[in-house]
Design a protein around this motif. Structure first.
Motif, short mmCIF file in Angstrom:
data_model
loop_
_atom_site.label_atom_id
_atom_site.label_comp_id
_atom_site.label_asym_id
_atom_site.label_seq_id
_atom_site.Cartn_x
_atom_site.Cartn_y
_atom_site.Cartn_z
N SER A 76 0.84 -1.13 -0.05
CA SER A 76 0.03 -0.12 -0.01
C SER A 76 0.92 1.45 -0.10
O SER A 76 0.58 2.28 -0.55
N PHE A 77 2.32 1.12 0.53
CA PHE A 77 2.97 2.31 0.47
C PHE A 77 3.60 2.70 -1.03
O PHE A 77 3.71 3.77 -1.09
N THR A 78 3.90 1.50 -1.72
CA THR A 78 4.60 1.68 -2.88
C THR A 78 3.53 1.43 -4.00
O THR A 78 4.06 1.35 -5.36
N ILE A 79 2.29 1.41 -3.80
CA ILE A 79 1.63 1.10 -5.06
C ILE A 79 1.55 2.13 -5.98
O ILE A 79 1.32 1.76 -7.38
N LYS A 80 1.45 3.24 -5.69
CA LYS A 80 1.49 4.26 -6.71
C LYS A 80 2.86 4.29 -7.42
O LYS A 80 2.74 4.50 -8.70
N GLU A 113 -8.11 7.69 -12.68
CA GLU A 113 -8.64 8.44 -11.33
C GLU A 113 -9.28 7.31 -10.16
O GLU A 113 -8.96 7.80 -8.86
N LYS A 114 -9.75 6.54 -10.57
CA LYS A 114 -10.49 5.42 -9.84
C LYS A 114 -9.28 4.60 -8.89
O LYS A 114 -9.58 4.66 -7.78
N LEU A 115 -8.41 4.30 -9.87
CA LEU A 115 -7.23 3.52 -9.06
C LEU A 115 -6.48 4.52 -8.06
O LEU A 115 -5.98 3.90 -7.23
N ASP A 116 -6.27 5.64 -8.57
CA ASP A 116 -5.58 6.69 -7.55
C ASP A 116 -6.67 6.84 -6.13
O ASP A 116 -5.70 6.63 -5.07
N LEU A 117 -7.83 6.68 -6.39
CA LEU A 117 -8.73 7.04 -5.22
C LEU A 117 -8.27 5.46 -4.25
O LEU A 117 -8.30 5.86 -3.03
N LEU A 118 -8.51 4.55 -5.02
CA LEU A 118 -8.34 3.35 -4.16
C LEU A 118 -6.95 3.15 -3.64
O LEU A 118 -6.78 2.82 -2.37
N ALA A 119 -5.69 3.69 -4.27
CA ALA A 119 -4.39 3.71 -3.77
C ALA A 119 -4.46 4.56 -2.62
O ALA A 119 -3.80 4.22 -1.45
#
Length: 204
Positions: free
Chosen positions: A46-50, A83-89
């Motif tokens: 979850s820290f490096t997902i982006k 944008e959806k993926l960014d919100l989840l991340a």
């Protein structure tokens, strides 16, 4: 949205900026004694997902550019998916990590290393596991770094951090180096735009 760029400069390690980031670190033993020393520290999902999203997007960029040229609707759809993926991340990150509430640190950042102010001195050669959160994208990088200098500031801006530490990254992933360079390029471009905007205002 994580930073992006179409072309990574060859002399990327020479690109450097002053920046505000969230950073924490801990001392670790000799790198040769650690398991998996040919790789950076294990992924903290979850820290490096982006950062992982960025690496995937860079690989897909040529194909995506062709698809977006063919259809505006498809381009808008792909942007909405991002944008959806960014919100989840962001949600996953805020749920599992307390770094988001940590104060930012002033650093000098490049793909080769960084410097930052610290409460206590560190010996030259000390090996660190370093967690670096780029802002405002919240793209997280976990890597090793060696201390290459430590000096006491004569007149520190913040008395809590009287020491300045310089480190070189060790065994950083290629895609994380690209992420830092794209972040640097984006920040430089933003600063140039702001400078031009202020110059126009002063000239009016």
């Amino acid at each position: 949205m994580e930073p992006s760029c179409n072309k990574i400069p060859e002399r990327r390690s020479f690109l450097r900026i002053a920046d505000q980031v969230i950073l924490k670190y801990r001392k670790v033993k000799d790198l040769q004694a650690l398991p998996g020393t040919q790789r950076p520290p294990a992924d903290i999902s979850s820290f490096t997902i982006k950062a992982r999203f960025f690496a995937i997007n860079q690989k897909l960029r040529p194909a995506r550019a062709k698809l977006e040229q063919q259809s505006r609707e498809l381009a808008a759809y792909l942007k909405a998916i991002d944008e959806k993926l960014d919100l989840l991340a962001d949600l996953a990150f805020e749920t599992e990590h307390d770094l988001i509430d940590m104060p930012t640190r002033q650093v000098d950042l490049s793909a080769g290393g960084t410097s930052f102010h610290a409460e206590k001195p560190l010996e030259l050669g000390t090996l660190l596991e370093l967690w670096l959160l780029l802002l405002p994208s919240h793209a997280g990088i976990v890597t090793y770094a060696n201390v290459v200098y430590c000096k006491r500031n004569r007149d520190p801006e913040d008395e809590r951090y009287p020491y300045k530490i310089g480190v070189e990254f060790r065994n950083m992933r290629e895609e994380d180096m690209d992420l830092i360079i794209c972040h640097v390029l984006k920040k430089e471009a933003d600063e140039r735009r702001l400078a031009k905007k202020n110059a126009r205002k002063e000239g009016q």
